[in-house]
Design a protein around this motif. Structure first.
Motif, PDB file in Angstrom:
ATOM      1  N   ALA A  17      71.263  37.090   4.474  1.00  0.00           N
ATOM      2  CA  ALA A  17      70.296  38.182   4.541  1.00  0.00           C
ATOM      3  C   ALA A  17      69.052  37.865   3.729  1.00  0.00           C
ATOM      4  CB  ALA A  17      70.926  39.473   4.030  1.00  0.00           C
ATOM      5  N   PHE A  30      69.681  40.940   8.440  1.00  0.00           N
ATOM      6  CA  PHE A  30      70.981  40.289   8.408  1.00  0.00           C
ATOM      7  C   PHE A  30      71.111  39.382   9.627  1.00  0.00           C
ATOM      8  CE2 PHE A  30      71.328  44.372   6.297  1.00  0.00           C
ATOM      9  CZ  PHE A  30      71.924  44.036   5.095  1.00  0.00           C
ATOM     10  N   THR A  32      73.462  37.460  11.859  1.00  0.00           N
ATOM     11  CA  THR A  32      74.883  37.411  12.162  1.00  0.00           C
ATOM     12  C   THR A  32      75.248  36.305  13.140  1.00  0.00           C
ATOM     13  OG1 THR A  32      74.602  39.031  13.915  1.00  0.00           O
ATOM     14  CG2 THR A  32      75.142  39.880  11.729  1.00  0.00           C
ATOM     15  N   VAL A  56      78.002  39.131   4.840  1.00  0.00           N
ATOM     16  CA  VAL A  56      77.746  39.371   6.260  1.00  0.00           C
ATOM     17  C   VAL A  56      78.902  38.760   7.036  1.00  0.00           C
ATOM     18  CG1 VAL A  56      76.160  38.943   8.173  1.00  0.00           C
ATOM     19  CG2 VAL A  56      75.256  39.324   5.866  1.00  0.00           C
ATOM     20  N   VAL A  61      78.201  44.306   7.302  1.00  0.00           N
ATOM     21  CA  VAL A  61      77.906  43.833   5.959  1.00  0.00           C
ATOM     22  C   VAL A  61      78.765  44.637   4.987  1.00  0.00           C
ATOM     23  CG1 VAL A  61      75.925  45.396   5.620  1.00  0.00           C
ATOM     24  CG2 VAL A  61      76.102  43.295   4.266  1.00  0.00           C
TER      25      VAL A  61
END
Length: 110
Positions: A17, A30, A32, A56, A61
């Motif tokens: 992040a 974030f 992912t 994450v 999160v």
């Protein structure tokens, strides 16, 4: 929608992040997946933990202070925890991250 360029996807480590400053406060980004990024509030509603310093995993999160888990799609806390974080429309175009400035601006009016 009022899309604002806020950086390159490569500025965020995979499963990590970063925080960007907006007129209404900090928004956490974030990453992912290779091409998947979510934008949400950086503060946990429980104790104000910095979510950008959390873990994450999947599309979630975990708060670094008390392990609350938030769904990055909806902002809802998972499990028995009650709470929600704000989430914001974000898209990736040619590696650039674009956030909906109008949606972020609405938060300041609420």
């Amino acid at each position: 929608m009022n899309w604002i360029d806020i950086g390159h996807i490569e500025d965020i480590p995979l499963h990590g992040a970063r925080v960007v400053k907006t007129p209404i406060g900090c928004v956490a980004l974030f990453r992912t997946g290779e091409a998947e990024v979510f934008a949400a509030d950086d503060r946990c509603p429980h104790k104000g933990g910095p979510l950008s310093e959390g873990i994450v995993h999947g599309q979630s999160v975990t708060c670094p202070l008390h392990n609350w888990v938030f769904d990055l799609n909806t902002g809802a806390a998972q499990g028995a925890d009650e709470g929600r974080i704000g989430t914001y429309p974000l898209r990736v175009e040619a590696g650039r991250l674009l956030i909906d400035g109008a949606a972020v601006g609405k938060r300041s009016a609420a």
